[in-house]
Enzyme design. Structure first.
Site, PDB file in Angstrom:
ATOM      1  N   TYR A   1       4.917  22.331   9.914  1.00 47.80           N
ATOM      2  CA  TYR A   1       5.430  21.153   9.206  1.00 47.80           C
ATOM      3  C   TYR A   1       6.500  20.462  10.039  1.00 47.80           C
ATOM      4  CZ  TYR A   1       7.899  18.395   5.689  1.00 47.80           C
ATOM      5  OH  TYR A   1       8.510  17.375   5.004  1.00 47.80           O
TER       6      TYR A   1
ATOM      7  N   VAL B   1      14.791  16.561  -1.905  1.00 47.85           N
ATOM      8  CA  VAL B   1      14.747  15.683  -3.071  1.00 47.85           C
ATOM      9  C   VAL B   1      13.988  16.453  -4.144  1.00 47.85           C
ATOM     10  CG1 VAL B   1      14.013  13.430  -3.965  1.00 47.85           C
ATOM     11  CG2 VAL B   1      14.687  13.649  -1.565  1.00 47.85           C
TER      12      VAL B   1
ATOM     13  N   LYS C   1      -3.514   2.514  11.026  1.00 40.80           N
ATOM     14  CA  LYS C   1      -4.506   1.811  11.851  1.00 40.80           C
ATOM     15  C   LYS C   1      -5.293   0.795  11.023  1.00 40.80           C
ATOM     16  CE  LYS C   1      -6.888   1.414  15.749  1.00 40.80           C
ATOM     17  NZ  LYS C   1      -6.275   0.850  16.975  1.00 40.80           N
TER      18      LYS C   1
ATOM     19  N   ASP D   1      -8.926  12.342  -0.434  1.00 47.05           N
ATOM     20  CA  ASP D   1      -8.276  13.584  -0.034  1.00 47.05           C
ATOM     21  C   ASP D   1      -8.004  13.506   1.467  1.00 47.05           C
ATOM     22  OD1 ASP D   1      -7.437  16.117   0.555  1.00 47.05           O
ATOM     23  OD2 ASP D   1      -9.046  17.141  -0.540  1.00 47.05           O
TER      24      ASP D   1
ATOM     25  N   ASP E   1     -13.567   7.442   3.972  1.00 50.17           N
ATOM     26  CA  ASP E   1     -12.437   7.113   3.094  1.00 50.17           C
ATOM     27  C   ASP E   1     -11.625   5.960   3.668  1.00 50.17           C
ATOM     28  OD1 ASP E   1     -12.944   8.996   1.108  1.00 50.17           O
ATOM     29  OD2 ASP E   1     -11.815  10.569   2.136  1.00 50.17           O
TER      30      ASP E   1
ATOM     31  N   VAL F   1       0.862  -1.185   0.000  1.00 45.56           N
ATOM     32  CA  VAL F   1       0.000   0.000   0.000  1.00 45.56           C
ATOM     33  C   VAL F   1       0.896   1.232   0.000  1.00 45.56           C
ATOM     34  CG1 VAL F   1      -1.776   1.290   1.244  1.00 45.56           C
ATOM     35  CG2 VAL F   1      -1.804  -1.222   1.276  1.00 45.56           C
TER      36      VAL F   1
ATOM     37  N   ASN G   1       3.716   7.735   2.672  1.00 40.11           N
ATOM     38  CA  ASN G   1       4.420   8.795   1.962  1.00 40.11           C
ATOM     39  C   ASN G   1       3.619  10.090   1.888  1.00 40.11           C
ATOM     40  OD1 ASN G   1       6.416   9.884  -0.154  1.00 40.11           O
ATOM     41  ND2 ASN G   1       4.459   9.906  -1.262  1.00 40.11           N
TER      42      ASN G   1
ATOM     43  N   ARG H   1       1.178  -1.444 -15.073  1.00 41.49           N
ATOM     44  CA  ARG H   1       0.718  -2.756 -15.557  1.00 41.49           C
ATOM     45  C   ARG H   1       1.273  -3.065 -16.938  1.00 41.49           C
ATOM     46  NH1 ARG H   1      -4.348  -1.070 -13.563  1.00 41.49           N
ATOM     47  NH2 ARG H   1      -5.066  -0.726 -15.718  1.00 41.49           N
TER      48      ARG H   1
ATOM     49  N   THR I   1      11.305  17.079  -5.891  1.00 38.04           N
ATOM     50  CA  THR I   1       9.880  16.753  -5.998  1.00 38.04           C
ATOM     51  C   THR I   1       9.083  18.048  -6.074  1.00 38.04           C
ATOM     52  OG1 THR I   1       9.553  16.755  -3.598  1.00 38.04           O
ATOM     53  CG2 THR I   1      10.183  14.662  -4.620  1.00 38.04           C
TER      54      THR I   1
ATOM     55  N   LYS J   1       6.371  16.505  11.591  1.00 32.84           N
ATOM     56  CA  LYS J   1       7.352  15.455  11.324  1.00 32.84           C
ATOM     57  C   LYS J   1       8.034  14.984  12.614  1.00 32.84           C
ATOM     58  CE  LYS J   1       6.881  14.948   6.892  1.00 32.84           C
ATOM     59  NZ  LYS J   1       6.447  13.670   6.299  1.00 32.84           N
TER      60      LYS J   1
END
Length: 340
Positions: free
Chosen positions: A217, A250, A185, A123, A131, A68, A150, A109, A252, A221
């Site tokens: 932020y 990185v 969880k 979201d 969700d 996942v 992630n 795939r 991104t 973390k």
């Protein structure tokens, strides 16, 4: 100047000779232990960064086991999905945009014959319990062996806490903290029941050192660091490895950095290191924590070994750097506004 130094050394030697010999031996032993600790730390840094490798991912399941991945449609999440697919893992891709998820699933795939994928558009900022119920139903009955936490959000640009929009503050905490915890969880009971698995959660330098102008932020973390290390101890008896991954910049979309450098790898390089260095703890303050990219690890070791990552000097430097980044971002925005 030279004579003054010589006089100081002479006084120091005189003082040392006046110290009782048993105390001299004690101080010498303490000094030797301190030097030895530093030397061992440096050797550990070299071994973990350049020589040692983590376990084969087959430890967490044979070919066809499911992984996942949250925040899967872009950046590091997309690369985690791609590299896990290349190693024979089927994928449950979770992110916000359905079209991006569908495109990625199709791409992977086509690239990897026999790969199975499932996608879930959600979201994380909405903190909708429905969700997570949909996620639980989606993975029910699957042999899930890996969870990559992630998904994450930072500030759009560095900003003081007083000027942080309430919606941004809430979104960062909801996505980074609640999103990670609630996803875990759902997935962790499956890993514990099968007596083997991996939970890998993305951290940040900002979580290891207080970061002004990214305060919310940074705090989110730091929370994940403590939570992850605690969870690792709880799940170890169930055969589940919980690892917290520390990264600097990185290339991104979230980092807004476009060019790679010695200190800034691309997603492909970073993820390869992250999957290849599992279990090689490089953070002596927290177990089950590692900094996979070699230059990040060296950089962090230098800070830890000199000024300290939570020192007033480090925080001041962090503040100075992020104020500068903010000012440059505001000037750039002003220039672009004039063009329109």
């Amino acid at each position: 100047m030279a004579s003054q130094i010589a006089q100081l050394l002479e006084k120091a030697l005189h003082f040392w000779n006046a110290v009782p010999q048993p105390l001299q031996y004690t101080f010498a032993a303490l000094g030797a232990l301190y030097v030895l600790r530093g030397a061992l730390s440096f050797v550990r840094l070299l071994l973990n960064s350049f020589i040692l490798s983590g376990p084969n991912l087959r430890k967490y399941g044979k070919k066809g086991t499911w992984a996942v991945v949250t925040g899967a449609s872009d950046g590091l999440g997309k690369e985690f999905a791609s590299q896990l697919a290349s190693k024979g893992f089927n994928l449950v891709l979770v992110s916000r945009t359905q079209s991006k998820l569908d495109a990625l699933a199709k791409e992977l795939r086509l690239k990897w014959s026999g790969l199975e994928t499932k996608v879930l558009a959600m979201d994380f900022s909405q903190d909708n319990d429905e969700d997570y119920e949909r996620l639980a139903k989606l993975i029910a009955g699957l042999d899930v062996g890996i969870l990559i936490n992630n998904v994450g959000q930072s500030h759009s640009i560095p900003v003081s806490f007083l000027d942080t929009e309430k919606t941004e503050l809430q979104s960062i905490v909801t996505i980074n903290c609640l999103g990670t915890l609630k996803t875990t969880k759902v997935v962790a009971p499956i890993l514990a029941a099968r007596k083997k698995g991996l939970i890998l959660t993305m951290g940040s330098f900002a979580g290891t050192m207080p970061t002004p102008y990214l305060a919310t932020y940074s705090g989110s973390k730091a929370f994940l660091q403590h939570w992850s290390s605690s969870l690792a101890s709880e799940l170890a008896p169930h055969g589940v490895d919980v690892q917290f991954v520390i990264s600097y910049l990185v290339t991104t979309a979230m980092s807004k950095v476009r060019r790679t450098s010695l200190l800034i790898p691309g997603p492909k390089q970073f993820v390869k290191a992250a999957l290849g260095k599992i279990g090689l703890d490089s953070n002596e303050n927290f177990p089950n924590t590692y900094t996979p990219w070699w230059s990040h690890n060296v950089f962090k070791w230098i800070i830890d070994s000199t000024v300290g990552n939570t020192s007033a000097f480090t925080i001041w430097q962090n503040r100075k750097m992020h104020v500068d980044i903010r000012n440059r971002a505001l000037r750039k925005a002003a220039r672009e506004a004039k063009k329109q």
